[in-house]
Enzyme design. Structure first.
Site, PDB file in Angstrom:
ATOM      1  N   CYS A   2      65.574 -35.226   3.701  1.00 18.98           N
ATOM      2  CA  CYS A   2      65.400 -33.804   3.931  1.00 18.98           C
ATOM      3  C   CYS A   2      64.599 -33.558   2.506  1.00 18.98           C
ATOM      4  O   CYS A   2      64.475 -34.270   1.650  1.00 18.98           O
ATOM      5  CB  CYS A   2      66.698 -33.397   3.872  1.00 18.98           C
ATOM      6  SG  CYS A   2      67.870 -33.754   5.323  1.00 18.98           S
ATOM      7  N   ARG A  27      59.101 -35.227   4.484  1.00 16.19           N
ATOM      8  CA  ARG A  27      60.395 -35.531   4.606  1.00 16.19           C
ATOM      9  C   ARG A  27      61.510 -35.423   5.490  1.00 16.19           C
ATOM     10  O   ARG A  27      62.522 -35.616   5.732  1.00 16.19           O
ATOM     11  CB  ARG A  27      60.907 -35.110   2.955  1.00 16.19           C
ATOM     12  CG  ARG A  27      60.282 -35.374   1.853  1.00 16.19           C
ATOM     13  CD  ARG A  27      60.978 -34.839   0.758  1.00 16.19           C
ATOM     14  NE  ARG A  27      62.477 -35.322   0.632  1.00 16.19           N
ATOM     15  CZ  ARG A  27      62.624 -36.560   0.247  1.00 16.19           C
ATOM     16  NH1 ARG A  27      61.908 -37.337  -0.506  1.00 16.19           N
ATOM     17  NH2 ARG A  27      64.014 -37.053  -0.086  1.00 16.19           N
ATOM     18  N   TRP A  73      65.856 -33.599   8.076  1.00 16.11           N
ATOM     19  CA  TRP A  73      65.366 -34.725   9.170  1.00 16.11           C
ATOM     20  C   TRP A  73      67.070 -35.267   9.556  1.00 16.11           C
ATOM     21  O   TRP A  73      67.602 -35.714   8.676  1.00 16.11           O
ATOM     22  CB  TRP A  73      64.971 -35.677   8.467  1.00 16.11           C
ATOM     23  CG  TRP A  73      64.653 -36.767   9.254  1.00 16.11           C
ATOM     24  CD1 TRP A  73      65.203 -38.230   9.187  1.00 16.11           C
ATOM     25  CD2 TRP A  73      63.675 -37.148  10.106  1.00 16.11           C
ATOM     26  NE1 TRP A  73      64.680 -39.024   9.969  1.00 16.11           N
ATOM     27  CE2 TRP A  73      63.836 -38.507  10.652  1.00 16.11           C
ATOM     28  CE3 TRP A  73      62.464 -36.389  10.613  1.00 16.11           C
ATOM     29  CZ2 TRP A  73      62.946 -38.879  11.824  1.00 16.11           C
ATOM     30  CZ3 TRP A  73      61.636 -36.779  11.644  1.00 16.11           C
ATOM     31  CH2 TRP A  73      62.105 -38.036  12.031  1.00 16.11           C
ATOM     32  N   ASN A  99      70.405 -33.182   0.361  1.00 15.69           N
ATOM     33  CA  ASN A  99      69.997 -34.599   1.202  1.00 15.69           C
ATOM     34  C   ASN A  99      70.747 -35.509   0.740  1.00 15.69           C
ATOM     35  O   ASN A  99      71.111 -35.880  -0.205  1.00 15.69           O
ATOM     36  CB  ASN A  99      68.584 -34.402   0.465  1.00 15.69           C
ATOM     37  CG  ASN A  99      67.664 -35.369   0.638  1.00 15.69           C
ATOM     38  OD1 ASN A  99      67.996 -36.090   1.888  1.00 15.69           O
ATOM     39  ND2 ASN A  99      67.035 -36.070  -0.154  1.00 15.69           N
ATOM     40  N   GLY A 100      70.982 -36.260   1.943  1.00 16.52           N
ATOM     41  CA  GLY A 100      71.694 -37.725   1.706  1.00 16.52           C
ATOM     42  C   GLY A 100      72.799 -37.836   2.757  1.00 16.52           C
ATOM     43  O   GLY A 100      72.706 -37.182   3.763  1.00 16.52           O
ATOM     44  N   GLU A 480      53.951 -59.515  14.692  1.00 14.31           N
ATOM     45  CA  GLU A 480      53.995 -58.142  13.838  1.00 14.31           C
ATOM     46  C   GLU A 480      52.893 -58.019  13.032  1.00 14.31           C
ATOM     47  O   GLU A 480      52.082 -57.179  12.747  1.00 14.31           O
ATOM     48  CB  GLU A 480      55.501 -57.766  13.526  1.00 14.31           C
ATOM     49  CG  GLU A 480      55.504 -56.437  12.425  1.00 14.31           C
ATOM     50  CD  GLU A 480      55.094 -55.074  13.395  1.00 14.31           C
ATOM     51  OE1 GLU A 480      55.099 -55.191  14.680  1.00 14.31           O
ATOM     52  OE2 GLU A 480      54.961 -54.059  12.731  1.00 14.31           O
ATOM     53  N   LYS A 484      49.695 -55.483  13.088  1.00 12.54           N
ATOM     54  CA  LYS A 484      49.521 -54.635  12.024  1.00 12.54           C
ATOM     55  C   LYS A 484      48.230 -54.898  11.403  1.00 12.54           C
ATOM     56  O   LYS A 484      47.383 -53.892  11.507  1.00 12.54           O
ATOM     57  CB  LYS A 484      50.310 -55.005  10.753  1.00 12.54           C
ATOM     58  CG  LYS A 484      51.744 -54.412  10.694  1.00 12.54           C
ATOM     59  CD  LYS A 484      51.870 -52.918  10.613  1.00 12.54           C
ATOM     60  CE  LYS A 484      52.046 -52.139  11.879  1.00 12.54           C
ATOM     61  NZ  LYS A 484      53.165 -52.223  12.747  1.00 12.54           N
ATOM     62  N   GLU A 487      45.942 -53.210  14.308  1.00 13.38           N
ATOM     63  CA  GLU A 487      45.848 -51.633  14.501  1.00 13.38           C
ATOM     64  C   GLU A 487      45.092 -51.210  13.278  1.00 13.38           C
ATOM     65  O   GLU A 487      44.506 -50.121  13.573  1.00 13.38           O
ATOM     66  CB  GLU A 487      47.316 -51.360  14.174  1.00 13.38           C
ATOM     67  CG  GLU A 487      47.989 -51.201  15.490  1.00 13.38           C
ATOM     68  CD  GLU A 487      49.374 -50.755  15.069  1.00 13.38           C
ATOM     69  OE1 GLU A 487      49.963 -49.832  15.657  1.00 13.38           O
ATOM     70  OE2 GLU A 487      50.110 -51.470  14.142  1.00 13.38           O
ATOM     71  N   HIS A 503      47.845 -76.467  22.281  1.00 11.80           N
ATOM     72  CA  HIS A 503      47.867 -76.580  23.719  1.00 11.80           C
ATOM     73  C   HIS A 503      46.423 -75.432  24.167  1.00 11.80           C
ATOM     74  O   HIS A 503      46.504 -74.960  25.183  1.00 11.80           O
ATOM     75  CB  HIS A 503      49.255 -76.115  24.479  1.00 11.80           C
ATOM     76  CG  HIS A 503      50.066 -77.081  24.178  1.00 11.80           C
ATOM     77  ND1 HIS A 503      50.025 -78.246  24.681  1.00 11.80           N
ATOM     78  CD2 HIS A 503      51.125 -77.075  23.463  1.00 11.80           C
ATOM     79  CE1 HIS A 503      51.099 -78.881  24.168  1.00 11.80           C
ATOM     80  NE2 HIS A 503      51.823 -78.137  23.451  1.00 11.80           N
ATOM     81  N   LYS A 600      51.013 -41.540  17.177  1.00 10.94           N
ATOM     82  CA  LYS A 600      52.057 -42.065  16.774  1.00 10.94           C
ATOM     83  C   LYS A 600      53.346 -42.302  17.572  1.00 10.94           C
ATOM     84  O   LYS A 600      53.869 -43.059  17.682  1.00 10.94           O
ATOM     85  CB  LYS A 600      52.663 -40.813  15.449  1.00 10.94           C
ATOM     86  CG  LYS A 600      54.032 -41.297  14.748  1.00 10.94           C
ATOM     87  CD  LYS A 600      53.665 -42.583  13.834  1.00 10.94           C
ATOM     88  CE  LYS A 600      55.016 -43.001  13.476  1.00 10.94           C
ATOM     89  NZ  LYS A 600      54.722 -44.466  13.047  1.00 10.94           N
TER      90      LYS A 600
HETATM   91  C1  F6R Z   1      52.788 -50.108  15.733  1.00 13.06           C
HETATM   92  C2  F6R Z   1      53.514 -48.950  16.420  1.00 13.06           C
HETATM   93  C3  F6R Z   1      53.442 -48.839  17.942  1.00 13.06           C
HETATM   94  C4  F6R Z   1      55.232 -48.414  18.289  1.00 13.06           C
HETATM   95  C5  F6R Z   1      55.408 -48.033  19.616  1.00 13.06           C
HETATM   96  C6  F6R Z   1      56.872 -47.854  19.943  1.00 13.06           C
HETATM   97  O1  F6R Z   1      52.651 -49.640  14.515  1.00 13.06           O
HETATM   98  O2  F6R Z   1      53.794 -47.969  15.858  1.00 13.06           O
HETATM   99  O3  F6R Z   1      53.538 -50.185  18.404  1.00 13.06           O
HETATM  100  O4  F6R Z   1      55.921 -49.202  17.767  1.00 13.06           O
HETATM  101  O5  F6R Z   1      54.398 -47.484  20.238  1.00 13.06           O
HETATM  102  O6  F6R Z   1      56.918 -46.830  19.719  1.00 13.06           O
HETATM  103  P1  F6R Z   1      58.471 -46.112  19.296  1.00 13.06           P
HETATM  104  O7  F6R Z   1      59.167 -47.135  18.428  1.00 13.06           O
HETATM  105  O8  F6R Z   1      58.392 -44.698  18.919  1.00 13.06           O
HETATM  106  O9  F6R Z   1      59.201 -46.080  20.778  1.00 13.06           O
END
Ligand code: F6R
Length: 605
Positions: A2, A27, A73, A99-100, A480, A484, A487, A503, A600
């Site tokens: 927070c 935050r 948060w 916060n905590g 992953e 990364k 992306e 294969h 996001k």
């Molecule tokens: C990759 C990424 C996405 C999310 C996916 C699911 O870096 O952020 O692949 O992991 O869109 O999103 P959440 O976790 O919010 O359901």
């Protein structure tokens, strides 16, 4: 996570409090509030939603020169007006922002209820103001009451207290949550992070764990846990606001990569009692575990990779039947699930449309549902039978980093709990739990590989393709790592089971192709190394991520993870691959925090 602000001085407090909170919205931003003080009373305003909702309630001619503010948060209690800070005692004479996480809030609350206190919110933070009130009543000296209060708190806190008893004074305490102080000709300040202060002062004092401070209009006193005065070490803060919001890093992604030791620590807080996992939410589920025949892990993207990891662990730890499926497939697959099925949904945002649709289907079929989610009160969190929260805090960068590793950690704890409920003995459980507890330090050590990883990422400069391989628990890490990289650097990256290379995919390997091999699992490490040799023979540039003791003399580029039990190697390995993707994207000059075509939170199908 927070954000807190506080000011006492010669000017109205509100402009500083609000601008400070706006700088701290990274935050948390699910609700906000302020308390302003004059000698007769405290006035508090709170609003659910972003700071702009609070601003709508506030008139501009509020001239009180002492006040505290908070942007939240949620960790305990959904985002709402009631749960927003500041929290006040019943007489509205003392106000607190926190916060905590107060781990022992339930027992403190019981104790205070027995004394006749009433609670208005579902937060852990409200116990702090009520406890403070109870000590202040016994001896009306705020410094003493605050010291006695924090002695009772288990967990983490940064908190500010203001009251009508000393209307120009703010009391501050800190333990494991950040707090910085500031001073200028106009007065004295406090905040969770320096960006909140920089428009007003660059004279900054980071408060240390266990320290307290008393802020007055033209003085600021710091003292230690025993109440002894400390000579403060003021610093002149070097960054501008934008750089400071990113803690001096050039992107939120890099900042979030470096936050992993602390958010993993927060996610694990209160999850163990000695060598046992403590997850009361799961214990309280009304489920006869002997009737559960299968478990399915369901999510999208990065969260899906966390599920791939959990699925392997589940079969290993419980000996039971499990599977993993992307939510976008599950929802259309007419799955064979019923009341004998446990479905585990994983999501950072808790709002991903495909995951929500999969959850609705599972519920319609009568499955038991558990969520692992980062955003408190989100749709997925609200609709499952039980929810466990990662404590990653807001993730601003589009590419998920800290949400992923906290998901791995919390899923690990959940699977251990399920093994216990299914009465299956986990081999090496004492070692595993000991290493789970060490994970913040292990992650810290993994971050120390940054200079070598940065050099290795240079080999991506002119490349359009990269491959990641691994077996068993290294496979989700390969997935992953590839995600990364693609992306944020737009390098075409694929992940394969190392044994599958021969294969088909090996046809793609040519001179200088970049192959990253993750080989941390003792039972298959030698096999993966044989696979790597096959690619080296065809001219590949291989980066090997492996354990401290693997014999890797034959390889030119080796990054070693810290010593850790193999079941947890995925966490430091993921950190190394996040750094690799970051520096790969830097080589290509990409916009790291806002990669093209990505959002996001994916709330559409
Ligand atoms: C990759 C990424 C996405 C999310 C996916 C699911 O870096 O952020 O692949 O992991 O869109 O999103 P959440 O976790 O919010 O359901």
């Amino acid at each position: 996570m927070c954000g807190i602000t506080g000011f006492t001085g010669k000017q109205p407090a509100l402009p500083f409090l609000l601008q400070g909170l706006s700088k701290l919205e990274y935050r948390g931003y699910d609700s906000a509030g302020v308390t302003l003080v004059n000698s007769r009373k405290l006035k508090t305003w709170k609003a659910k939603g972003r700071l702009s909702e609070l601003e709508k309630l506030l008139s501009r001619n509020l001239t009180q020169s002492c006040g505290i503010g908070h942007t939240r948060w949620a960790t305990h209690g959904v985002p709402s007006n009631m749960n927003a800070h500041p929290h006040m005692n019943e007489e509205e004479t003392i106000s607190v922002v926190h916060n905590g996480i107060v781990e022992n809030y339930a027992s403190l609350k019981e104790e205070l209820l027995a004394q006749g206190y009433h609670f208005q919110s579902d937060t852990d933070s409200e116990v702090i103001v009520q406890l403070l009130d109870s000590y202040y009543r016994r001896k009306p000296v705020m410094k003493d009451a605050l010291m006695r209060t924090v002695k009772r708190l288990e967990g983490s806190y940064a908190l500010c207290v203001t009251s009508i008893y000393e209307p120009n004074t703010i009391y501050v305490a800190k333990q494991e949550s950040p707090m910085v102080l500031g001073r200028s000709e106009e007065g004295t300040f406090c905040a969770s992070d320096a960006p909140a202060l920089l428009e007003y002062t660059r004279e900054i004092l980071p408060l240390q764990d266990g320290q307290f401070a008393i802020l007055n209009k033209d003085s600021l006193e710091v003292f230690d846990a025993k109440g002894k005065t400390v000579i403060p070490q003021w610093i002149h803060f070097p960054y501008d606001v934008q750089a400071a919001q990113k803690n001096g890093y050039d992107s939120f992604m890099m900042k979030e990569i470096h936050e992993q030791p602390s958010v993993i620590r927060e996610t694990l807080r209160g999850r163990f009692h000695g060598s046992r996992v403590v997850l009361p939410i799961i214990d309280q589920l009304d489920v006869d575990w002997t009737t559960i025949h299968q478990t399915i892990f369901i999510a999208c993207g990065t969260a899906y990779h966390a599920c791939v990891y959990a699925d392997i662990l589940y079969r290993r730890y419980t000996g039971g039947l499990s599977s993993v499926i992307p939510a976008s497939e599950f929802r259309y697959s007419n799955p064979a699930v019923d009341e004998h099925t446990l479905c585990v949904f994983v999501s950072q945002s808790g709002e991903t449309a495909d995951t929500l649709a999969a959850l609705k289907l599972a519920k319609a079929r009568g499955c038991v549902t558990i969520a692992v989610v980062n955003v408190l009160g989100s749709s997925i969190a609200r609709q499952t039978d039980a929810v466990l929260y990662t404590a990653a805090g807001p993730e601003i960068a589009v590419a998920s980093t800290k949400a992923y590793t906290t998901q791995l950690v919390l899923l690990h704890v959940l699977v251990l709990k399920l093994a216990e409920l299914l009465q299956h003995r986990v081999r090496g459980i004492t070692r595993i739990i000991a290493d789970l507890k060490r994970l913040p330090e292990i992650t810290e050590q993994a971050l120390e590989t940054e200079p070598e990883v940065k050099k290795l990422a240079h080999m991506l400069k002119d490349k359009n393709d990269a491959y990641f391989i691994g077996r068993q628990l290294d496979y989700p890490t390969a997935l992953e790592g590839a995600l990364k990289l693609k992306e944020i650097s737009y390098v075409h990256a694929d992940a394969y089971y190392a044994g599958e290379l021969k294969h088909g995919p090996i046809a793609l390997i040519e001179q200088d192709t970049v192959v990253t091999a993750i080989a941390t699992q003792p039972e298959v490490c030698g096999k993966t190394i044989s696979n790597i040799k096959e690619t080296v023979a065809r001219g590949a540039n291989v980066i090997l991520i492996t354990n401290p003791d693997t014999d890797a003399k034959e390889f030119k580029y080796v990054v070693r993870i810290p010593e850790v039990t193999p079941e947890l190697a995925a966490i430091p390995s993921a950190v190394i691959l996040q750094l690799f993707a970051y520096y790969g994207a830097k080589e290509k000059g990409c916009d790291i925090d806002k990669p093209r075509n990505l959002a996001k939170s994916v709330t559409v199908e």
